[in-house]
Scaffold this motif. Structure first.
Motif, short mmCIF file in Angstrom:
data_model
loop_
_atom_site.label_atom_id
_atom_site.label_comp_id
_atom_site.label_asym_id
_atom_site.label_seq_id
_atom_site.Cartn_x
_atom_site.Cartn_y
_atom_site.Cartn_z
N THR A 54 -0.28 3.42 -4.90
CA THR A 54 -1.38 2.51 -5.20
C THR A 54 -1.33 1.33 -4.25
OG1 THR A 54 -2.46 1.31 -7.00
CG2 THR A 54 -0.08 1.16 -6.88
N GLN A 55 -2.25 0.38 -4.46
CA GLN A 55 -2.28 -0.86 -3.69
C GLN A 55 -2.15 -2.02 -4.67
OE1 GLN A 55 -5.74 -1.02 -1.16
NE2 GLN A 55 -5.47 1.08 -0.46
N ASP B 231 0.89 -1.16 0.00
CA ASP B 231 0.00 0.00 0.00
C ASP B 231 0.93 1.21 0.00
OD1 ASP B 231 -1.82 2.01 0.37
OD2 ASP B 231 -2.92 1.00 1.97
N CYS C 253 -3.49 -5.55 -9.21
CA CYS C 253 -3.61 -4.13 -8.90
C CYS C 253 -5.01 -3.86 -8.33
CB CYS C 253 -3.39 -3.29 -10.15
SG CYS C 253 -3.49 -1.51 -9.87
N TYR C 254 -5.05 -3.29 -7.12
CA TYR C 254 -6.32 -3.03 -6.45
C TYR C 254 -6.71 -1.56 -6.45
CZ TYR C 254 -5.34 -7.71 -4.77
OH TYR C 254 -5.05 -9.05 -4.72
N GLU C 255 -5.72 -0.68 -6.69
CA GLU C 255 -5.99 0.75 -6.71
C GLU C 255 -4.93 1.42 -7.56
OE1 GLU C 255 -7.02 3.09 -2.97
OE2 GLU C 255 -5.02 3.87 -3.40
N PRO D 81 -12.32 -5.16 -5.39
CA PRO D 81 -11.80 -4.32 -4.30
C PRO D 81 -11.74 -5.04 -2.96
CG PRO D 81 -13.35 -3.08 -5.65
CD PRO D 81 -13.42 -4.50 -6.12
N VAL E 239 -8.52 -6.96 -1.72
CA VAL E 239 -7.28 -6.22 -1.49
C VAL E 239 -6.34 -7.04 -0.61
CG1 VAL E 239 -6.25 -4.25 -0.34
CG2 VAL E 239 -8.23 -3.92 -1.81
N ALA F 17 -6.51 -0.64 -11.79
CA ALA F 17 -7.24 -1.21 -10.66
C ALA F 17 -8.27 -2.23 -11.15
CB ALA F 17 -7.94 -0.11 -9.88
#
Length: 217
Positions: free
Chosen positions: A80-81, A59, A95-97, A134, A137, A115
């Motif tokens: 990003t996350q 994160d 990739c989550y964000e 999402p 994560v 994302a």
């Protein structure tokens, strides 16, 4: 003395261990079992570069470019996350964000994923893409006590079982290319094996505390 490289900071985990750490810029990382993360603190925050062997969830705090180098490729972001898995010449990024740039040297792969996207790369094979949600994560790395794997080869599940329980699993001719999705606990080997293999035409035998054999039904 002046020509010596600056000292590095290293975090490492053994089989069955997971480690949570904050980096110098407040970025957060979760290191999975049997993994190593190395960086030079003196270069932070102007040059946020890390070396990863194994798997980690990141994160990332906003700032300069944040780069995760592995022995087979590179993942680069601004903030990003995302999750990186790199073992045995393969690379997997979720990739989550935000967006991440993924480079995989073996296949001359250089793309940006956004994302909700994930990619799996291995030498000589086409890139495999799938979607992540999402609520996923960090996948299993943020979920204490369990491992969650979605649409992965059985070989990847076997590898994760070995890392989480510090065991060796011998396939004995079992087809490990089968694509599966599974969630198993990290504190009960018998239950984990039952969850993973009972839904497949595979029989398992716990030979010792360090070895499990698989057989085709």
């Amino acid at each position: 003395f002046l020509l010596q490289p600056p000292p590095t900071t290293q975090f490492a985990t053994v089989a069955g261990q997971r480690l949570e750490k904050h980096l110098p810029d407040a970025s957060f990382v979760v290191l999975n079992a049997a993994s190593t993360l190395t960086y030079t603190q003196a270069d932070w925050p102007a040059n946020r570069q890390l070396e990863l062997a194994g798997e980690a969830y990141f994160d990332v705090a906003k700032g300069s470019t944040f780069t995760v180098n592995t022995d087979v490729g590179q993942v680069q972001v601004l903030g990003t996350q995302f999750n990186v898995w790199s073992r045995e010449g393969q690379l997997e990024v979720s990739c989550y964000e935000g967006r991440v740039a993924v480079r995989f040297a073996a296949n001359d792969f250089d793309e940006v994923i956004k994302a909700g996207q994930a990619v799996r790369l291995q030498p000589g094979s086409p890139a495999q893409y799938w979607n992540v949600q999402p609520e996923q994560v960090g996948d299993h790395l943020l979920s204490n006590g369990r491992v969650r794997l979605d649409s992965v080869p059985l070989s990847r599940v076997i590898m994760e079982l070995e890392f989480q329980f510090d065991i060796i699993i011998k396939p004995n001719g079992v087809d490990t290319t089968t694509i599966v999705s599974t969630t198993f606990p990290t504190d009960d080997l018998e239950q984990a094996l039952r969850i993973v293999f009972n839904s497949l035409p595979i029989r398992y035998e716990i030979v010792s505390s360090k070895q499990v054999n698989l057989y085709r039904e």
